[in-house]
Design a protein around this motif. Structure first.
Motif: not given
Length: 131
Positions: A95-99, A116-117, A60-61
């Motif tokens: 998991a998807i790489d957020p970058s 961070d994610v 959420p953050a």
């Protein structure tokens, strides 16, 4: 481009789904959606594939920080995590790489959030790898 953070584990598919949900929670993620990909393909197309679940994970953050930087970020959320049976008692958690996911947006304000994610997903994968 590599777009996944993943590991291959030995174990029961259902058990590893539960452990993945717990490891995500430890890193501050909630699971907003859960798609039984295997069941959906069977129902809609009468196609058989091994066990495969897609978890829509949200921190959420981080979602709020992303929203502040880019109002249309909801098009990219939640972050997907997959649990997929490979056979012979092996299960892949990815998991998807957020970058990689945020790269097309070209908004420098999202880089810190994506980092961070990514670190949280890497910690989740490490936790799953522990005996």
């Amino acid at each position: 481009m590599n777009y996944a953070i993943k590991t291959t584990l030995k174990g029961d598919f259902a058990d590893l789904c539960e452990k993945t949900r717990a490891a995500l929670a430890e890193q501050g993620f909630g699971v907003l959606t859960e798609i039984d990909f295997q069941g959906t393909l069977k129902k809609k197309l009468d196609k058989d594939i091994p066990d495969y679940v897609i978890l829509g994970a949200c921190h959420p953050a981080s979602a709020y920080a992303s929203y502040q930087a880019e109002a249309n970020i909801g098009l990219m959320l939640p972050c997907n995590v997959t649990v997929r049976a490979l056979g012979n008692g092996e299960v892949e958690v990815a998991a998807i790489d957020p970058s990689a996911m945020m790269a097309p947006i070209d908004n420098p304000a999202l880089e810190a959030v994506a980092t961070d994610v990514r670190q949280r997903f890497e910690a989740m994968i490490k936790q799953l790898q522990q005996p």
